[in-house]
Design a protein around this motif. Structure first.
Motif, short mmCIF file in Angstrom:
data_model
loop_
_atom_site.label_atom_id
_atom_site.label_comp_id
_atom_site.label_asym_id
_atom_site.label_seq_id
_atom_site.Cartn_x
_atom_site.Cartn_y
_atom_site.Cartn_z
N GLY A 1 -9.41 -3.71 -40.51
CA GLY A 1 -9.05 -2.85 -39.32
C GLY A 1 -9.26 -3.37 -37.85
N LYS A 2 -9.70 -4.64 -38.06
CA LYS A 2 -10.07 -5.18 -36.63
C LYS A 2 -9.00 -5.29 -35.70
N VAL A 3 -7.87 -5.68 -36.16
CA VAL A 3 -6.76 -5.78 -35.09
C VAL A 3 -6.25 -4.08 -34.77
N ALA A 4 -6.37 -3.40 -35.82
CA ALA A 4 -6.03 -1.72 -35.28
C ALA A 4 -6.93 -1.34 -34.47
N ILE A 5 -8.41 -1.83 -34.36
CA ILE A 5 -9.16 -1.25 -33.58
C ILE A 5 -8.95 -1.76 -31.97
N ILE A 6 -8.51 -2.90 -32.04
CA ILE A 6 -8.18 -3.56 -30.54
C ILE A 6 -6.88 -2.59 -30.27
N TYR A 7 -5.97 -2.29 -30.78
CA TYR A 7 -4.81 -1.45 -30.35
C TYR A 7 -5.30 -0.12 -30.06
N CYS A 8 -6.09 0.38 -30.77
CA CYS A 8 -6.78 1.74 -30.46
C CYS A 8 -7.61 1.64 -29.10
N LEU A 9 -8.47 0.91 -28.78
CA LEU A 9 -9.04 0.76 -27.43
C LEU A 9 -8.08 0.49 -26.48
N LEU A 10 -6.87 -0.26 -26.76
CA LEU A 10 -5.99 -0.49 -25.60
C LEU A 10 -5.21 0.92 -25.55
N LEU A 11 -4.97 1.91 -26.48
CA LEU A 11 -4.36 3.13 -26.02
C LEU A 11 -5.40 4.02 -25.30
N VAL A 12 -6.66 3.94 -25.76
CA VAL A 12 -7.48 4.77 -24.89
C VAL A 12 -7.71 4.24 -23.44
N VAL A 13 -7.83 3.02 -23.20
CA VAL A 13 -7.83 2.57 -21.79
C VAL A 13 -6.60 2.79 -20.98
N ILE A 14 -5.48 2.72 -21.54
CA ILE A 14 -4.29 3.15 -20.96
C ILE A 14 -4.00 4.61 -20.75
N GLU A 15 -4.40 5.34 -21.61
CA GLU A 15 -4.45 6.78 -21.46
C GLU A 15 -5.35 7.25 -20.38
N TRP A 16 -6.62 6.79 -20.57
CA TRP A 16 -7.68 7.03 -19.62
C TRP A 16 -7.24 6.81 -17.99
N ILE A 17 -6.72 5.56 -17.71
CA ILE A 17 -6.44 5.15 -16.39
C ILE A 17 -5.26 5.96 -15.98
N GLN A 18 -4.34 6.41 -16.77
CA GLN A 18 -3.13 7.03 -16.52
C GLN A 18 -3.23 8.65 -16.98
N ARG A 19 -4.54 9.14 -17.23
CA ARG A 19 -4.51 10.50 -17.69
C ARG A 19 -4.00 11.55 -16.88
N ASP A 20 -3.48 11.22 -15.66
CA ASP A 20 -3.03 12.38 -15.03
C ASP A 20 -1.40 12.40 -15.30
N ARG A 21 -0.92 11.53 -16.00
CA ARG A 21 0.44 11.55 -16.24
C ARG A 21 0.86 11.86 -17.75
N LEU A 22 1.79 12.62 -18.21
CA LEU A 22 2.26 12.78 -19.27
C LEU A 22 2.65 11.65 -19.95
N CYS A 23 3.16 10.55 -19.29
CA CYS A 23 3.48 9.44 -19.99
C CYS A 23 3.12 8.29 -19.10
N PRO A 24 2.12 7.31 -19.72
CA PRO A 24 1.37 6.30 -18.93
C PRO A 24 2.45 5.41 -18.46
N LEU A 25 3.71 5.13 -19.08
CA LEU A 25 4.50 4.17 -18.54
C LEU A 25 5.24 4.68 -17.14
N HIS A 26 4.89 5.91 -16.83
CA HIS A 26 5.59 6.56 -15.54
C HIS A 26 4.51 6.17 -14.51
N LEU A 27 4.98 4.89 -13.80
CA LEU A 27 4.02 3.90 -13.10
C LEU A 27 4.14 4.55 -11.47
N ASP A 28 5.07 5.51 -11.07
CA ASP A 28 4.99 5.90 -9.71
C ASP A 28 3.69 6.15 -9.15
N GLY A 29 3.26 5.74 -8.10
CA GLY A 29 1.93 6.35 -7.85
C GLY A 29 0.67 5.33 -8.00
#
Length: 472
Positions: free
Chosen positions: A408-436
């Protein structure tokens, strides 16, 4: 047909083009969607269409009778019994037959009920609850009974959310089926972003986690504590990436057709209490149980005892809704205990509208740990397997049998990436909605983000797995 299949990638643009050539022709648009939905659903097994037709037509006609007949309650109860009866036969008959035979054998009786192994139609729990909500809402006077059978059947069978939700309400989705829809470029682009994010969560996060989780569970009797903990956490992200990824794809696909579905997840792993978690996880199911079971039973209005009783009824039935296995019932009971304890100690959980910040790290981590523990029971094939996994974890922890996780070492990296992205963009329902967001300031930075996510889908994806919630 699965969202992550080549057939769907060919199917979607064809339906999209046919659908929008019929703009301003509502009846033809609904016919197009209905045919597409039946093709999508019948792709697994055309026989499943018989059941969804029975459910759709019985609910349609019951709505008409409920609205006009004197004995309204009779038609409501008849429709509920018919649809729940179909669900019970196809999903629960074998479970109850096995357990009844076992129970009677303990007292020296032999009933020998036949234990047929019936194929479970995909999504039957979802569209059954969706049809029931219509009949109940017509009975309550929340909406008039529709006389457009095509629009109604499209509401029940709408393909983006047909097999794994969100479980839509007639008050939200049916009026959209009865209203003219016009193409909105901004909505379509937002839908494509949502689909891309859903594919990332499913193909990159969930499927990579699944590979490691399956290996860990297959060898858990010989695994060390860190590997077992890794398996628990990775399954936590697997089921989130899998199920919320499906919901994202469904919501995004619906937007391509000018239709808005309800949100099903709101960053549940950033919850600060177990109550808040259940307001953020599988929202469509939990609000269904709240509105059609918990509140009619009295909710929290009749004192502590009745409140706790209602919580246990809702969560035990919610567990059983997930599958015909005692593991799901125990998982539901576990969450009921946690929620009852939380209500006893604190009157209410955290406000879900309040921004989660660094100051909330301790309650977020504590809630996350409780959720992770519950997922062990959910993931297990049997109660003995769940017990064995947790016993092995206890033994290896107390004996300090630690060490790096084997898988699971590779999977852990992707999980951490998901957490970081969702934390940074936590005010948006879709983190890829980059307006603002600073990444959305320039067109080239936005497209760079989309390109990176798109490439991860191809070069970082795990071994393809069936969506977990297809079995429910």
């Amino acid at each position: 047909m699965s969202f992550v299949s080549v057939s769907f990638l060919l199917f979607l643009p064809i339906v999209f083009l046919f659908y929008w050539t019929m703009q301003r022709q509502l009846k033809l648009q609904n016919i197009c969607l209905l045919i597409a939905s039946y093709v999508f659903y019948g792709w697994w097994d055309w026989r499943f269409l018989i059941l969804i037709l029975i459910t759709s037509l019985s609910s349609f006609f019951s709505g008409l009778y409920i609205e006009k007949a004197r004995n309204r309650r009779f038609y409501l109860i008849s429709n509920i019994c018919l649809n729940l009866g179909i669900l019970a036969v196809f999903k629960y008959y074998g479970f109850f037959a096995d357990n009844l035979n076992l129970l009677l054998s303990q007292f020296g009786f032999s009933l020998d009920m036949p234990t047929w192994r019936i194929i479970l139609p995909v999504g039957i729990s979802f569209y059954t609850f969706q049809s029931l909500s219509y009949s109940i809402d017509v009975y309550r006077g929340k909406l008039p009974a529709t006389r457009d059978v095509v629009a109604f059947c499209t509401y029940i069978a709408f393909f983006p959310q047909l097999v794994a939700g969100p479980i839509e309400r007639a008050t939200n989705l049916l009026p959209q089926m009865l209203s003219t829809r016009r193409f909105d470029y901004a909505e379509a682009v937002d839908g494509l972003r949502r689909i891309l994010w859903g594919f990332f969560k499913k193909l990159v996060v969930a499927d990579n986690c699944a590979l490691a989780v399956n290996q860990i569970w297959d060898d858990y009797t010989d695994a060390n504590a860190m590997t077992l903990l890794c398996g628990m956490v990775l399954f936590t992200f697997q089921i989130y990436g899998d199920f919320s990824g499906y919901s994202d794809i469904a919501i995004g696909t619906a937007k391509l057709f000018g239709i808005r579905l309800m949100e099903n997840f709101r960053l549940p792993y950033f919850s600060r209490s177990i109550g808040e978690f259940w307001r953020r996880w599988h929202i469509s199911l939990m609000t269904w149980f709240r509105d059609y079971l918990y509140i009619p039973l009295g909710g929290s209005r009749l004192g502590t005892y009745h409140t706790f009783r209602n919580i246990f009824i809702v969560f035990l039935l919610s567990g059983l809704w997930h599958g015909a296995n005692w593991t799901f019932v125990v998982w539901g009971g576990y969450n009921a205990v946690l929620l009852a304890m939380a209500r006893w100690l604190w009157k209410s959980g955290a406000n879900t509208d309040e921004r989660v910040g660094v100051r909330d790290l301790v309650p977020v981590c504590f809630t996350f740990a409780l959720v992770v523990l519950g997922w062990v029971v959910f993931r297990a094939e049997s109660l003995s397997e769940a017990s064995g996994y947790l016993q092995r974890l206890t033994i290896t922890l107390t004996s300090m049998n630690l060490g790096m996780p084997v898988y699971g070492k590779v999977a852990i990296i992707y999980c951490l990436l998901l957490v970081v992205i969702e934390w940074i963009q936590r005010d948006r329902l879709c983190p890829l909605h980059l307006d603002g967001c600073w990444l959305g300031r320039y067109r080239w930075t936005r497209w760079l983000v989309y390109y990176i996510v798109f490439m991860l889908m191809f070069f970082g994806r795990g071994e393809e797995q069936t969506f977990i919630y297809f079995q429910f």
